[in-house]
Motif scaffolding. Sequence first.
Motif, mmCIF file in Angstrom:
data_model
loop_
_atom_site.group_PDB
_atom_site.id
_atom_site.type_symbol
_atom_site.label_atom_id
_atom_site.label_comp_id
_atom_site.label_asym_id
_atom_site.label_seq_id
_atom_site.Cartn_x
_atom_site.Cartn_y
_atom_site.Cartn_z
ATOM 1 N N LEU A 88 0.829 -1.205 0.000
ATOM 2 C CA LEU A 88 0.000 0.000 0.000
ATOM 3 C C LEU A 88 0.867 1.261 0.000
ATOM 4 C CD1 LEU A 88 -2.764 -1.060 2.555
ATOM 5 C CD2 LEU A 88 -3.005 -0.850 0.077
ATOM 6 N N SER A 89 1.972 1.222 0.740
ATOM 7 C CA SER A 89 2.886 2.370 0.773
ATOM 8 C C SER A 89 3.510 2.601 -0.595
ATOM 9 C CB SER A 89 3.986 2.141 1.816
ATOM 10 O OG SER A 89 3.450 2.042 3.118
ATOM 11 N N LEU A 90 3.861 1.513 -1.275
ATOM 12 C CA LEU A 90 4.443 1.621 -2.606
ATOM 13 C C LEU A 90 3.448 2.234 -3.592
ATOM 14 C CD1 LEU A 90 6.797 0.927 -4.559
ATOM 15 C CD2 LEU A 90 5.678 -1.285 -4.929
ATOM 16 N N VAL A 91 2.211 1.769 -3.539
ATOM 17 C CA VAL A 91 1.178 2.324 -4.417
ATOM 18 C C VAL A 91 0.944 3.799 -4.080
ATOM 19 C CG1 VAL A 91 -1.245 2.169 -5.125
ATOM 20 C CG2 VAL A 91 0.065 0.073 -4.717
ATOM 21 N N ALA A 92 1.007 4.135 -2.799
ATOM 22 C CA ALA A 92 0.811 5.526 -2.376
ATOM 23 C C ALA A 92 1.888 6.437 -2.953
ATOM 24 C CB ALA A 92 0.801 5.618 -0.852
ATOM 25 N N VAL A 93 3.146 5.986 -2.932
ATOM 26 C CA VAL A 93 4.244 6.777 -3.480
ATOM 27 C C VAL A 93 4.021 7.045 -4.969
ATOM 28 C CG1 VAL A 93 6.691 6.727 -4.081
ATOM 29 C CG2 VAL A 93 5.970 6.076 -1.794
ATOM 30 N N HIS A 94 3.665 5.999 -5.700
ATOM 31 C CA HIS A 94 3.414 6.166 -7.136
ATOM 32 C C HIS A 94 2.176 7.039 -7.385
ATOM 33 C CE1 HIS A 94 6.519 3.650 -8.847
ATOM 34 N NE2 HIS A 94 6.258 2.720 -7.954
ATOM 35 N N SER A 95 1.212 6.966 -6.477
ATOM 36 C CA SER A 95 0.014 7.805 -6.608
ATOM 37 C C SER A 95 0.364 9.272 -6.446
ATOM 38 C CB SER A 95 -1.036 7.393 -5.566
ATOM 39 O OG SER A 95 -1.485 6.064 -5.801
ATOM 40 N N ASP A 96 1.246 9.588 -5.504
ATOM 41 C CA ASP A 96 1.696 10.972 -5.327
ATOM 42 C C ASP A 96 2.381 11.486 -6.590
ATOM 43 O OD1 ASP A 96 0.926 11.755 -2.674
ATOM 44 O OD2 ASP A 96 2.426 10.384 -1.877
ATOM 45 N N SER A 97 3.222 10.654 -7.163
ATOM 46 C CA SER A 97 3.927 11.034 -8.384
ATOM 47 C C SER A 97 2.940 11.304 -9.512
ATOM 48 C CB SER A 97 4.904 9.924 -8.783
ATOM 49 O OG SER A 97 5.548 10.218 -10.001
#
Length: 247
Positions: A88-97
């Motif tokens: 979920l944290s990984l998806v969140a980082v890519h979502s911010d980008s």
Amino acid sequence: MENPIPRTVEEVFNDFKGRRAGLIKALTADVEKFYQQCDPEKENLCLYGLPSETWEVNLPVEEVPPELPEPALGINFARDGMQEKDWLSLVAVHSDSWLLSVAFYFGARFGFGKSERKRLFQMINDLPTVFEVVTGAAKQAHDAAHNNSSKSKSSGKSRQPDPQPKAVKISPPKMEDESGEEEEEEDEQGATLCGACGDNYATDEFWICCDICERWFHGKCVKITPAKAEHIKQYKCPSCSSKRARV
């Protein structure tokens, strides 16, 4: 899309907020539903935040180039290869980008000037990132800033500039041993400036002071968050760090 294409800074920011809210919902309140939709047996899937504050997991668009920048591909393939919170944290980082890329795509498309881009980024930067919300870092940073607001500057982790910081010298400079009345006058007439970007101090922004040169910096300009500052015994700004490295 149903929503009209955003063309002003405020419209782009509202579009950003809507998409951001949808992504946060997928990664927090709707996480079980989101997890189930990211089946690793399916093709490359993307997480889309929509201006209506909703979300969807879908295949990337087929058109090249796409109408908007595309989110990270294949988030479903990593789902079962790591712990859920890490995924979920990984998806969140890519979502911010992706959120930033969409916002500044609109800015570029409709010819935002330097001041408009800066205002857009400042509005965006006032919000916690999706990653900070998903991981709880936003709350930790807020609590850390609140708990340390009364700490002295000498700790190297001061959150806001003093009313009369030593580092600030409004041109023409004044002698440090002048009376307190003159120092107060200088503070009223001038403003505390960030040593990196040169912008004025604002009370709602996190600042940090270099223990070497005693200049103040926006945390965002030197990539220091309140949470990171908690673990810094003596802060050195990038300029002072590079000088020490060359010696």
